[in-house]
Design an enzyme around this catalytic site. Structure first.
Site, PDB file in Angstrom:
ATOM      1  N   ASP A  98       5.354  -3.589   8.649  1.00 24.74           N
ATOM      2  CA  ASP A  98       5.388  -2.643   7.262  1.00 24.74           C
ATOM      3  C   ASP A  98       6.139  -1.708   7.843  1.00 24.74           C
ATOM      4  O   ASP A  98       5.856  -1.110   9.179  1.00 24.74           O
ATOM      5  CB  ASP A  98       4.006  -2.012   7.252  1.00 24.74           C
ATOM      6  N   ASP A 203       7.471   0.723   2.973  1.00 20.37           N
ATOM      7  CA  ASP A 203       6.467   1.536   2.251  1.00 20.37           C
ATOM      8  C   ASP A 203       7.247   2.630   1.487  1.00 20.37           C
ATOM      9  O   ASP A 203       8.122   3.385   1.921  1.00 20.37           O
ATOM     10  CB  ASP A 203       5.654   2.259   3.397  1.00 20.37           C
ATOM     11  N   GLU A 257       8.409  -1.400  -1.428  1.00 14.92           N
ATOM     12  CA  GLU A 257       7.086  -0.832  -2.476  1.00 14.92           C
ATOM     13  C   GLU A 257       8.003   0.338  -3.346  1.00 14.92           C
ATOM     14  O   GLU A 257       8.413   1.250  -2.805  1.00 14.92           O
ATOM     15  CB  GLU A 257       6.101  -0.439  -1.338  1.00 14.92           C
ATOM     16  N   HIS A 329      -3.939  -3.690  -0.107  1.00 21.01           N
ATOM     17  CA  HIS A 329      -5.019  -2.788   0.426  1.00 21.01           C
ATOM     18  C   HIS A 329      -5.002  -1.489  -0.378  1.00 21.01           C
ATOM     19  O   HIS A 329      -5.880  -0.759   0.192  1.00 21.01           O
ATOM     20  CB  HIS A 329      -4.527  -2.737   1.807  1.00 21.01           C
ATOM     21  N   ASP A 330      -4.329  -1.354  -1.229  1.00 19.33           N
ATOM     22  CA  ASP A 330      -4.382  -0.112  -2.266  1.00 19.33           C
ATOM     23  C   ASP A 330      -5.089  -0.363  -3.467  1.00 19.33           C
ATOM     24  O   ASP A 330      -5.247   0.604  -4.102  1.00 19.33           O
ATOM     25  CB  ASP A 330      -2.710   0.142  -2.625  1.00 19.33           C
TER      26      ASP A 330
HETATM   27  C1  GLC Z   1       1.721   3.104   0.333  1.00 14.37           C
HETATM   28  C2  GLC Z   1       0.822   2.305   0.949  1.00 14.37           C
HETATM   29  C3  GLC Z   1      -0.422   3.045   1.022  1.00 14.37           C
HETATM   30  C4  GLC Z   1      -0.336   4.374   1.643  1.00 14.37           C
HETATM   31  C5  GLC Z   1       1.056   5.171   1.133  1.00 14.37           C
HETATM   32  C6  GLC Z   1       1.370   6.408   1.879  1.00 14.37           C
HETATM   33  O1  GLC Z   1       1.418   3.215  -1.170  1.00 14.37           O
HETATM   34  O2  GLC Z   1       0.683   1.016   0.578  1.00 14.37           O
HETATM   35  O3  GLC Z   1      -1.528   2.415   1.447  1.00 14.37           O
HETATM   36  O4  GLC Z   1      -1.216   5.088   1.649  1.00 14.37           O
HETATM   37  O5  GLC Z   1       1.932   4.320   0.861  1.00 14.37           O
HETATM   38  O6  GLC Z   1       2.204   5.735   3.088  1.00 14.37           O
END
Ligand code: GLC
Ligand code: CA
Length: 557
Positions: A98, A203, A257, A329-330
């Site tokens: 990541d 991310d 993402e 995980h979100d």
């Molecule tokens: C992304 C991650 C999440 C995190 C956010 C800030 O959305 O997947 O878990 O809280 O970024 O880094």
């Protein structure tokens, strides 16, 4: 270096803290990962994506990085990481890390320096702005909200300025307009790629270029009001292009993402030879039971889910490659959201068939393959996720406590972060000691060991589905077409390639139902490739039944 063919790949996501504890301190780690690599490989996946494993004060459980070139001591040593990497490679799996570069931890040495003053080498690594002075004291530089609720600015007294944080106040945003920051990112990428890492999940990568003037957003819009000025920003393509150059040297894969991103903007990033990313993790399939975020919950709508699926399947067809997922995980666990507690096994397997045979790379999140479900804790104090806590404390304060907790139960990211349920041993076999976070008490029934030798288990369905996808050029590369799009009971889609057609039919209905075959199919030429009930019959579905049919090519004589 030439890039490997990532399109055939399926990817398993590890959120390490809750995956497996190898050294008995209650926290998942790289020793536990090492022990489970054979299990991961046995699923039939081709790559592992690790959520952050770097040193972090855990304000956002790893997404607040304090050192990009080291391993969190909770998770092991660099040597142990190298062992995991080597063993994963030996088993034929790629390893993706990541890359969290929109922000760092506020404990990162860069930030500790930066906040000291306006004239040190790190002063300009972050986004500092003067307060707007009004007659009565300070005002924030603009009206943006943090995505975790509350203002996106925090005061740094030493500088007498505010810093921007799109997430928690412990996650200051990096100033990507500073060329030295971008050089740091390239150096981080090289560090891991030189070690043999195969690529990155990046991310909130579409947030890294902010509009120069940081204008005010809509005052009435909560949480995401600044988004038009930080998403897909003015220099994003240039910056991603710079990072792409590094990735290309190594043939590495980059998965970005991209919250709130539609097909059109996604295509700018992921289509063509000169694409700056290989895939986009978009959020549409996560909104079939909510508006924008799980916290704004509504009843599950199959039609909304199907529209999301098809929008991306048709939208990227022939132009780009999809990232397919139902969990990470979100987000809360998908059986609890889109499936059925009563038809737990059936709905868990139907959901698998519903997404995994679409065009794209499927992601499987730890515990998804054994049908883990949401946890319900009684009080907000028991939750650890910063987003859940902030939302709870800032919104709906006039509602009864019970209602407010319901909102947390349906939305909290912590539901996906409970320890993986390996067996019915104490602590679900996750650890020999009390785990760092609550174990879902259904572990005595829902666990990997119980499913290992049961041919009908969710676990073995995932294995069969992943291997079927990989063995079929039609499922990998065929055209997508949806049927019965108006049905609120079933999802039916087809993949076809050079005359071969595969039809996937999934019931989302807790009763029996019927369906008509699309034109060109006749039941006597159909072969069942996969199903989640014994003896499937063409045209009828039992509750949450999934059927994957292959139709023979028309004979040319
Ligand atoms: C992304 C991650 C999440 C995190 C956010 C800030 O959305 O997947 O878990 O809280 O970024 O880094
Ligand atoms: Ca441990």
């Amino acid at each position: 270096m030439e890039q490997y063919d990532f399109r055939r790949m399926s990817i398993y996501q590890i959120w390490i803290r809750s995956f497996c504890d190898g050294n008995g301190d209650g926290i998942g780690d790289l020793y536990g990962v090492y022990d489970k690599l054979d299990y991961v490989r046995s699923l039939g996946v081709d790559a592992i994506w690790f959520s952050p494993i770097y040193p972090s004060p855990n304000a956002d459980f790893g997404y607040d990085v304090a050192d990009y070139k080291a391993i969190h001591p909770d998770y092991g040593t660099m040597e142990q990481f190298r062992k995991v990497l080597e063993r994963a490679h030996a088993l034929g799996m790629k390893v993706l890390l990541d890359l969290v570069i929109n922000h760092t931890s506020d404990q990162h040495p860069w930030f500790l320096e930066s906040r000291k003053g306006r004239d040190n080498p790190y002063s300009d690594y972050y986004i500092w702005r003067d307060p707007i002075l009004k007659r009565r004291g300070h005002r924030l530089p603009n009206n943006w909200s943090s995505q975790f609720a509350g203002p996106a600015w925090e005061y740094g007294a030493e500088r007498g300025q505010y810093y921007l944080h799109l997430f928690s106040k412990n996650q200051p945003d990096l100033n990507m307009d500073n060329p030295r920051v971008r050089e740091e990112i390239r150096s981080i990428m090289r560090f891991w790629l030189d070690m043999g890492v195969d690529g990155f999940r990046e991310d909130v990568i579409t947030y890294i270029s902010k509009h120069e003037k940081l204008p005010n957003g809509l005052p009435w819009l909560p949480v995401i009001n600044g988004m038009p000025y930080y998403k897909d920003g003015p220099n994003i393509m240039r910056y991603l292009g710079e990072f792409r150059t590094v990735a290309r040297e190594y043939g590495a894969v980059q998965i970005g993402e991209a919250p709130m991103t539609g097909v059109k903007s996604a295509l700018r990033y992921v289509s063509g030879e000169n694409r700056v990313l290989d895939m986009i993790i978009q959020f549409d399939p996560m909104m079939a039971d909510c508006f924008l975020t799980e916290y704004l919950h509504h009843a599950f709508s199959l039609r909304k889910l199907k529209r999301a699926f098809s929008r991306w399947q048709y939208g990227l067809a022939g132009k780009a490659w999809n990232a397919l997922y139902l969990e990470n995980h979100d987000h809360p666990r998908v059986i609890s959201r889109y499936g059925s507690q009563h038809f737990w096994r059936e709905s868990g397997t139907a959901l698998c068939a519903a997404y995994l045979f679409q065009q794209g790379c499927p992601f499987v999140y730890q515990g998804q393959e054994i049908g883990m479900t949401n946890i319900k804790l009684n009080s907000i104090e028991q939750y650890l996720d910063v987003a859940s806590k902030n939302l709870y404390h800032m919104f709906h304060k006039n509602e009864p406590q019970e209602k407010r907790m319901q909102r947390i139960h349906v939305s909290s990211r912590d539901s996906a972060r409970t320890p993986v349920q390996w067996s019915d041993a104490p602590n679900a076999g996750f650890s020999t000691t009390e785990p760092w976070f609550y174990v879902n008490q259904n572990y005595t029934e829902v666990n990997a060991a119980a499913q290992e030798n049961d041919p009908d288990s969710i676990l073995n369905f995932y294995r069969r589905a992943l291997s079927l996808r990989k063995s079929s050029e039609t499922l990998l590369f065929g055209d997508y077409r949806e049927y019965c799009s108006r049905s609120a009971k079933l999802y039916m889609y087809e993949r076809s390639l050079e005359g071969e057609r595969v039809l996937i039919v999934c019931s989302f209905w807790p009763f029996h139902s019927r369906y008509e075959l699309p034109a060109g199919y006749t039941s006597d030429r159909m072969e069942l490739l996969l199903g989640n009930y014994p003896e499937s019959a063409v045209g009828t579905l039992r509750p949450y039944e999934a059927q994957v049919w292959r139709i023979e090519k028309e004979r040319q004589d």
